[in-house]
Write a protein that holds these residues in place. Structure first.
Motif, PDB file in Angstrom:
ATOM      1  N   ASN A 130      13.441   1.457  -0.533  1.00 40.89           N
ATOM      2  CA  ASN A 130      12.463   0.527  -0.039  1.00 40.89           C
ATOM      3  C   ASN A 130      12.369  -0.762  -1.038  1.00 40.89           C
ATOM      4  O   ASN A 130      11.546  -1.657  -1.053  1.00 40.89           O
ATOM      5  N   ALA A 179      11.376  -1.080  -4.122  1.00 40.85           N
ATOM      6  CA  ALA A 179      10.497  -0.882  -5.236  1.00 40.85           C
ATOM      7  C   ALA A 179      10.205  -1.812  -6.235  1.00 40.85           C
ATOM      8  O   ALA A 179      10.201  -1.976  -7.425  1.00 40.85           O
ATOM      9  N   LEU A 180       9.939  -3.287  -5.647  1.00 40.17           N
ATOM     10  CA  LEU A 180       9.839  -4.149  -6.516  1.00 40.17           C
ATOM     11  C   LEU A 180       8.500  -4.255  -7.026  1.00 40.17           C
ATOM     12  O   LEU A 180       7.615  -3.771  -6.548  1.00 40.17           O
ATOM     13  N   LEU A 181       8.316  -4.946  -8.399  1.00 34.40           N
ATOM     14  CA  LEU A 181       6.899  -4.724  -8.923  1.00 34.40           C
ATOM     15  C   LEU A 181       6.046  -5.916  -8.244  1.00 34.40           C
ATOM     16  O   LEU A 181       6.469  -6.968  -7.815  1.00 34.40           O
ATOM     17  N   THR A 182       4.935  -5.624  -7.477  1.00 33.96           N
ATOM     18  CA  THR A 182       4.548  -6.339  -6.619  1.00 33.96           C
ATOM     19  C   THR A 182       3.594  -7.548  -7.224  1.00 33.96           C
ATOM     20  O   THR A 182       3.158  -8.261  -6.850  1.00 33.96           O
ATOM     21  N   ASP A 183       3.439  -7.289  -8.544  1.00 38.23           N
ATOM     22  CA  ASP A 183       2.427  -8.405  -9.297  1.00 38.23           C
ATOM     23  C   ASP A 183       3.134  -9.457 -10.022  1.00 38.23           C
ATOM     24  O   ASP A 183       2.601 -10.390 -10.438  1.00 38.23           O
ATOM     25  N   PHE A 201      12.729  -8.463 -15.445  1.00 41.04           N
ATOM     26  CA  PHE A 201      12.097  -7.327 -16.115  1.00 41.04           C
ATOM     27  C   PHE A 201      12.740  -6.366 -16.883  1.00 41.04           C
ATOM     28  O   PHE A 201      12.483  -6.187 -18.113  1.00 41.04           O
TER      29      PHE A 201
END
Ligand SMILES: Nc1ncnc2c1ncn2[C@@H]1O[C@H](COP(=O)(O)OP(=O)(O)O)[C@@H](O)[C@H]1O
Ligand SMILES: [Mg+2]
Lengths: 271, 252
Positions: free
Chosen positions: A97, A99-103, A112
């Motif tokens: 899915n 799995a990106l960092l949402t913040d 990153f």
């Protein structure tokens, strides 16, 4: 993947007689397969056969109860924390899915791994990030936040992130699931391009037989905890065995059980 | 009998797991501090989240203390002791305890659900696969943030509480301004201040640890995250009051 004399190892990833069970259910019962260096290897199987679990074994998130998982000839379960992390630095993984960092923004997501592992100046990071985003066709979206992306876009950003440090091994978990035909074509060509241009070894996990056949050099079919067939997409297509035909043609009935193990249907309905 | 033994076993196991978790955080603290920006952001985050609610509650607690304290002291004809009585109550008990409870409800739940959601959406696993230790990148900075923010918030709560007492006692009920402050200064010892500071720090460790632990170990579903936030509040509240008793007993 420590840089020892292991450049001679022909198979970047090897599984030997791997057993693994979760919740009392055996997922793998003696799985053996090998991923040749510099090639695109497809791992196919009906959903729930343990394809994601297989990737978790390769990246050292879980440990097989029996058998060996080798990456560059080294047994993953024997690595200490530091060695394991060193190995992972040379892998890129595309999650089912994204799995990106949402913040953090798209740009920061791709930056990153670079920021975490290197001290590169901002100028270089910027170049790196924008180049990778350009490759996946999302340079214009660098300012967006992850929640502003569609599923296909998230996956492409995640792909940019997975390849930003030029890994030796790229692992794709269901890269085509839920993509529109255009995105699918883009991702397919990307997998091919990355593999050829950067000589990356790729493992593509999928149940999309048609799509995967277009890029894979070698395919494995897993069913019932074991590797049941292997070969080039063409070989598999021409394979006469009932099992392979069932899977390649998407038939519900055949040697591969479509159902999760269950008691007798009529018996359970009537009881 | 068998069930009680099982329960005790479970409690001990949980306690062990939390202790182990704590050790893992502490081991990553030095490396987390190498990235001060992340830590400072988390201090700001945890602090700013609860600042307004802490200030409002501090004011009201102080004002109630002013009214009730005045009423009580007036019965003994010693209204002038309001300043010292209220200051001691705020410094030693009300300040640390109420701040901790509010913090758990505001910042603690936010931390737990944030980390829990990162678990649900595979972000923590993705970090691990990118060779980034989530304990260093996610857990430790948030733990330090809470740990630093709570004592600061406690001090703010106490200061505003005293202002509230003064508002009622001096401005409204007419206690002499000079008497109010000099009484307070006369009776509050450094030891009392220390008691407040130590409680704030201990509660800070407890509440932050519980929040990050519950979030990190949350079952990766929507309900799992919901349960984790609920447990964060309940456990923090019980632990705060329990630790309050222990520290008070030791320090008196
Ligand atoms: N954490 C878990 N607890 C219990 N069962 C699990 C867990 N993770 C995976 N499984 C089981 O393992 C099997 C394989 O899962 P997975 O590797 O995700 O399959 P795939 O990726 O091939 O669809 C599934 O049948 C699933 O029920
Ligand atoms: Mg899967």
């Amino acid at each position: 993947m420590t840089m020892t004399s292991n450049n001679l190892v022909e198979h970047l990833v090897e599984l030997k007689d791997v057993h693994y069970s979760v919740g009392g259910r055996a997922i793998f019962k003696g799985l053996t397969l090998a991923v040749p260096r510099g090639k695109i290897t497809a791992i196919m199987g009906p959903s729930g056969t343990g394809k994601t679990t297989l990737l978790r074994l390769i990246t050292g998130q879980i440990v097989a109860s029996k058998g060996q998982v080798l990456v560059e000839g080294q047994e993953v379960s024997k690595l200490n924390h530091q060695q394991l992390y060193a190995m992972r630095q040379r892998m890129g993984m595309l999650f089912q899915n994204g799995a990106l960092l949402t913040d953090i923004s798209v740009y920061e997501n791709v930056a990153f791994p670079v920021r975490e592992h290197t001290e590169l100046p901002e100028e270089l990071i910027r170049q790196l990030v924008l180049t990778k985003l350009q490759t996946v066709g999302l340079r214009g979206a660098y300012k967006l936040m992850p929640w502003e992306l569609s599923g296909g876009m998230s996956r492409r950003v995640a792909l940019a992130r997975a390849m930003v440090r030029d890994p030796e091994l790229l692992i794709y978990d269901e890269p085509f699931a839920g993509l529109d035909p255009i995105s699918m074509g883009v991702v397919l060509r990307l997998i091919r391009k990355l593999n050829e241009a950067l000589n990356i070894t790729s493992i593509v996990v999928s149940h999309d037989v048609e799509e995967i056949a277009q890029v894979a050099d070698l395919s494995y079919i897993i069913a019932d905890g074991q590797m049941v067939a292997s070969g080039s997409p063409k070989q598999l297509k021409d394979d006469k065995s009932e099992l392979v035909r069932q899977f390649m043609n998407g038939l519900p009935d055949g040697p591969v059980a479509f159902h999760y193990p269950a008691p007798d249907y009529h018996g359970e309905l009537l009881s | 009998m068998h069930k009680i033994a099982q329960d005790i076993g479970r409690v001990i196991a949980t306690f062990g797991a939390v202790a182990l978790f704590f050790v893992r955080i502490v081991m990553q603290v030095p490396r987390a501090l190498l990235r001060p920006r992340l830590v400072i952001y988390q201090i700001y985050n945890a602090g700013a989240l609860s600042l307004v609610i802490i200030m409002i509650c501090g004011l009201f607690v102080g004002m109630v203390l002013g009214l009730q304290g005045y009423d009580l002291l007036a019965r003994f004809g010693s209204e002038s002791a309001l300043g010292s009585g209220a200051a001691l109550a705020l410094l030693k008990e009300l300040g640390p305890v109420i701040t901790s409870l509010l913090f758990a409800g505001r910042a603690g739940t936010a931390l737990a659900s944030e980390i829990g959601l990162m678990r649900v959406t595979d972000q923590l696993v993705a970090m691990e696969v990118m060779a980034v230790d989530p304990f260093r990148r996610v857990v430790a900075p948030r733990f330090i943030g809470g740990l630093v923010a709570l004592p600061l918030l406690t001090m703010i709560f106490i200061a505003i509480g005293i202002f509230g007492v003064q508002l009622i006692g001096v401005q409204q009920l007419g206690i002499d301004q000079g008497t109010f402050w000099s009484q307070m200064r006369g009776s509050v010892k450094l030891h009392d201040v220390w008691e407040g500071v130590i409680k704030g720090c201990v509660f800070g460790i407890a509440c932050s640890l519980i929040a990050v632990y519950e979030g990190y170990t949350a079952e990766p579903t929507a309900e799992g995250v919901g349960r984790a936030t609920t447990r964060t509040v309940v456990t923090s509240a019980v632990l705060t009051l329990f630790l309050d008793y222990i520290i008070t007993a030791i320090m008196l």
